[in-house]
Enzyme design. Sequence first.
Site, PDB file in Angstrom:
ATOM      1  N   GLU A  37      43.829  38.448  25.099  1.00 33.71           N
ATOM      2  CA  GLU A  37      44.693  38.066  26.239  1.00 33.71           C
ATOM      3  C   GLU A  37      45.906  38.994  26.220  1.00 33.71           C
ATOM      4  O   GLU A  37      46.561  39.136  25.190  1.00 33.71           O
ATOM      5  CB  GLU A  37      45.105  36.591  26.066  1.00 33.71           C
ATOM      6  CG  GLU A  37      46.316  36.133  26.842  1.00 33.71           C
ATOM      7  CD  GLU A  37      46.175  36.204  28.363  1.00 33.71           C
ATOM      8  OE1 GLU A  37      45.267  35.565  28.909  1.00 33.71           O
ATOM      9  OE2 GLU A  37      46.997  36.901  28.992  1.00 33.71           O
ATOM     10  N   ASP A  94      45.750  44.435  25.795  1.00 33.28           N
ATOM     11  CA  ASP A  94      45.025  44.686  27.039  1.00 33.28           C
ATOM     12  C   ASP A  94      43.516  44.758  26.752  1.00 33.28           C
ATOM     13  O   ASP A  94      43.076  45.575  25.934  1.00 33.28           O
ATOM     14  CB  ASP A  94      45.532  46.019  27.616  1.00 33.28           C
ATOM     15  CG  ASP A  94      44.983  46.280  29.009  1.00 33.28           C
ATOM     16  OD1 ASP A  94      43.940  45.693  29.368  1.00 33.28           O
ATOM     17  OD2 ASP A  94      45.610  47.071  29.735  1.00 33.28           O
ATOM     18  N   ASP A 100      37.432  36.357  31.905  1.00 27.34           N
ATOM     19  CA  ASP A 100      38.087  35.199  32.529  1.00 27.34           C
ATOM     20  C   ASP A 100      39.479  35.672  32.966  1.00 27.34           C
ATOM     21  O   ASP A 100      40.472  35.430  32.288  1.00 27.34           O
ATOM     22  CB  ASP A 100      38.179  34.082  31.482  1.00 27.34           C
ATOM     23  CG  ASP A 100      38.852  32.832  32.015  1.00 27.34           C
ATOM     24  OD1 ASP A 100      39.158  32.766  33.214  1.00 27.34           O
ATOM     25  OD2 ASP A 100      39.085  31.905  31.203  1.00 27.34           O
ATOM     26  N   SER A 101      39.498  36.383  34.083  1.00 28.66           N
ATOM     27  CA  SER A 101      40.717  37.112  34.450  1.00 28.66           C
ATOM     28  C   SER A 101      41.468  36.436  35.586  1.00 28.66           C
ATOM     29  O   SER A 101      40.942  35.556  36.265  1.00 28.66           O
ATOM     30  CB  SER A 101      40.326  38.505  34.917  1.00 28.66           C
ATOM     31  OG  SER A 101      39.612  38.392  36.126  1.00 28.66           O
ATOM     32  N   THR A 102      42.689  36.913  35.790  1.00 31.55           N
ATOM     33  CA  THR A 102      43.439  36.574  36.996  1.00 31.55           C
ATOM     34  C   THR A 102      42.839  37.367  38.161  1.00 31.55           C
ATOM     35  O   THR A 102      41.933  38.179  37.969  1.00 31.55           O
ATOM     36  CB  THR A 102      44.922  36.973  36.805  1.00 31.55           C
ATOM     37  OG1 THR A 102      44.972  38.155  36.002  1.00 31.55           O
ATOM     38  CG2 THR A 102      45.700  35.912  36.086  1.00 31.55           C
ATOM     39  N   PRO A 136      47.910  43.705  35.790  1.00 29.85           N
ATOM     40  CA  PRO A 136      47.114  44.179  34.649  1.00 29.85           C
ATOM     41  C   PRO A 136      45.623  43.860  34.774  1.00 29.85           C
ATOM     42  O   PRO A 136      44.809  44.381  34.012  1.00 29.85           O
ATOM     43  CB  PRO A 136      47.723  43.417  33.462  1.00 29.85           C
ATOM     44  CG  PRO A 136      48.424  42.241  34.038  1.00 29.85           C
ATOM     45  CD  PRO A 136      48.873  42.650  35.408  1.00 29.85           C
TER      46      PRO A 136
HETATM   47  N1  SAM Z   1      40.597  30.704  35.331  1.00 25.24           N
HETATM   48  C1  SAM Z   1      41.572  31.521  35.903  1.00 25.24           C
HETATM   49  C2  SAM Z   1      41.360  31.895  37.336  1.00 25.24           C
HETATM   50  O1  SAM Z   1      40.268  32.361  37.710  1.00 25.24           O
HETATM   51  O2  SAM Z   1      42.294  31.683  38.105  1.00 25.24           O
HETATM   52  C3  SAM Z   1      41.929  32.652  35.047  1.00 25.24           C
HETATM   53  C4  SAM Z   1      42.602  32.106  33.866  1.00 25.24           C
HETATM   54  S1  SAM Z   1      43.336  33.020  32.619  1.00 25.24           S
HETATM   55  C5  SAM Z   1      44.917  32.289  32.665  1.00 25.24           C
HETATM   56  C6  SAM Z   1      43.541  34.678  33.165  1.00 25.24           C
HETATM   57  C7  SAM Z   1      44.292  35.516  32.143  1.00 25.24           C
HETATM   58  O3  SAM Z   1      43.904  36.884  32.235  1.00 25.24           O
HETATM   59  C8  SAM Z   1      45.811  35.506  32.307  1.00 25.24           C
HETATM   60  O4  SAM Z   1      46.395  34.749  31.281  1.00 25.24           O
HETATM   61  C9  SAM Z   1      46.208  36.983  32.240  1.00 25.24           C
HETATM   62  O5  SAM Z   1      47.380  37.217  31.480  1.00 25.24           O
HETATM   63  C10 SAM Z   1      44.953  37.603  31.611  1.00 25.24           C
HETATM   64  N2  SAM Z   1      44.804  39.037  31.871  1.00 25.24           N
HETATM   65  C11 SAM Z   1      45.044  39.715  33.021  1.00 25.24           C
HETATM   66  N3  SAM Z   1      44.786  41.024  32.855  1.00 25.24           N
HETATM   67  C12 SAM Z   1      44.379  41.192  31.557  1.00 25.24           C
HETATM   68  C13 SAM Z   1      43.972  42.313  30.775  1.00 25.24           C
HETATM   69  N4  SAM Z   1      43.960  43.548  31.293  1.00 25.24           N
HETATM   70  N5  SAM Z   1      43.600  42.092  29.484  1.00 25.24           N
HETATM   71  C14 SAM Z   1      43.618  40.852  28.950  1.00 25.24           C
HETATM   72  N6  SAM Z   1      44.002  39.753  29.645  1.00 25.24           N
HETATM   73  C15 SAM Z   1      44.365  39.915  30.925  1.00 25.24           C
END
Ligand code: SAM
Length: 275
Positions: free
Chosen positions: A105, A136, A154-156, A161
Amino acid sequence: MELWFSEYQSKNIKMSYKIKEVLHTEKTKYQNLAVLESEECGRMLILDDVVQLTMKDEFIYHEMIAHVPLVTHGSPERVLVIGGGDGGTLREILKHPVKEAHLVEIDEKVIEASKKFLPDLSVAFSDPRAKIFCEDGIAYIKRFKNYYDVIIVDSTDPVGPAVGLFRKEFYNDIFEALTEKGIFVAQTESPFYYADLLKEVYSSIADIFPYAAVYTAVVPTYPGALWTFTMGSKQIDPHNVEVPNICNFEAKYYTPSIHKSCFSIPAFVKDIISK
Ligand code: SAM
């Protein structure tokens, strides 16, 4: 005075939640983070004004992003989640007899907030099989070859990022990091509001992996409710898997028959990915 949180579903549609209490807000290095207590949906995690989860329906998304690839693989030992800092996907993975579940994360503040405010999700972080890396995911995955049995993204949404988590170069690196029978799944957004993204991601995955498949679930708090997941598989055809008749882990949405039926996608979704 009433307090409401409104989220854009698209440029012209908003969905609003009546809020009981603002539990936490902060600006992290990567995003604005908030945890709200809502009247109807329980606690909500918000990143950059986008609802990541509500306690009322988080189980649907987390079960479907985890159990479908793990059961499709059949005997995964080492599983990776990229993103997913709330811990929900990890919690579901750990219901399986995996040897190790890693989570990478980018934003440690998401993990901290989940530990403090979302105990039902962050319970997974204390499992001895779980290893957490704060970096990252795009750089992380480049260091592995033939290592993970299942990788779950499971990304944003594809902003900030997370943009690179929807690119073909990243899927190539994921392919390399997977073992021979490896399976990959990414959340690929709403087919109503992100049709172009779904089409592009599917086409990249279908170019790289021998098998590509889209499945859906209904997540009421996500824009459009109908949500897509896109799977890439090196050896196993996801449409032709012997799914065990009995579910030997606890689930509230996932069932063996849902596993089989979730790959039967609506005609308009099929149309998006076949153009
Ligand atoms: N279930 C959620 C949705 O679809 O809305 C996603 C949940 S989870 C909180 C998504 C996570 O991805 C975030 O905490 C964010 O910080 C992380 N994230 C975004 N870009 C990333 C990257 N390049 N590497 C690792 N984590 C990342």
